[in-house]
Design a protein around this motif. Sequence first.
Motif, mmCIF file in Angstrom:
data_model
loop_
_atom_site.group_PDB
_atom_site.id
_atom_site.type_symbol
_atom_site.label_atom_id
_atom_site.label_comp_id
_atom_site.label_asym_id
_atom_site.label_seq_id
_atom_site.Cartn_x
_atom_site.Cartn_y
_atom_site.Cartn_z
ATOM 1 N N ALA A 59 -8.881 -16.592 -8.561
ATOM 2 C CA ALA A 59 -7.813 -15.577 -8.378
ATOM 3 C C ALA A 59 -7.549 -15.318 -7.069
ATOM 4 N N ARG A 60 -8.554 -15.678 -5.963
ATOM 5 C CA ARG A 60 -8.526 -15.546 -4.719
ATOM 6 C C ARG A 60 -7.585 -16.797 -4.058
ATOM 7 N N GLN A 66 0.213 -16.735 -3.161
ATOM 8 C CA GLN A 66 1.183 -15.628 -3.500
ATOM 9 C C GLN A 66 1.333 -14.763 -2.416
ATOM 10 N N GLN A 67 0.530 -14.561 -1.445
ATOM 11 C CA GLN A 67 0.433 -13.862 -0.286
ATOM 12 C C GLN A 67 0.451 -12.310 -0.822
ATOM 13 N N GLY A 68 -0.489 -12.110 -1.632
ATOM 14 C CA GLY A 68 -0.533 -10.651 -2.300
ATOM 15 C C GLY A 68 -1.952 -10.642 -2.957
ATOM 16 N N SER A 69 -2.246 -9.408 -3.383
ATOM 17 C CA SER A 69 -3.358 -9.181 -4.292
ATOM 18 C C SER A 69 -3.179 -9.664 -5.398
ATOM 19 N N VAL A 70 -4.324 -9.882 -6.503
ATOM 20 C CA VAL A 70 -4.504 -10.180 -7.728
ATOM 21 C C VAL A 70 -5.326 -9.183 -8.574
ATOM 22 N N LEU A 71 -4.886 -8.651 -9.504
ATOM 23 C CA LEU A 71 -5.663 -7.580 -10.262
ATOM 24 C C LEU A 71 -6.215 -8.243 -11.536
ATOM 25 N N VAL A 85 -8.352 -8.298 -6.095
ATOM 26 C CA VAL A 85 -8.736 -9.622 -5.300
ATOM 27 C C VAL A 85 -7.599 -9.974 -4.245
ATOM 28 N N LYS A 86 -8.181 -9.623 -3.003
ATOM 29 C CA LYS A 86 -7.305 -9.878 -1.894
ATOM 30 C C LYS A 86 -7.088 -11.444 -1.284
#
Length: 91
Positions: A59-60, A66-71, A85-86
């Motif tokens: 996820a990281r 993607q240059q964005g957070s993942v939930l 996940v940042k």
Amino acid sequence: MLPYQRIFHLPFGFVVTFVFTGESMWTNWEPDVPKNRIRRPRAKRRLLAAYQDARAEFARDIATMQQGSVLIAEDDGKALNLTVVKPETLQ
């Protein structure tokens, strides 16, 4: 975007492959999903912890690409656990 995938070797001979296509993500287990294959609670916890570490690492990678957070939403049967996940900083 070509699918991005990573393979992780987990305890007890399990291998999990994570695949991200840009629109969806899925996993493939080898051998099959280990639902009832491990009976000892300590061994189950060890496998689950290794899987969660691998999933967080994948996820990281996605968050960084993607240059964005993942939930990550995980339902363990008792509660719904949410983890953000940042992305890592690109140099």
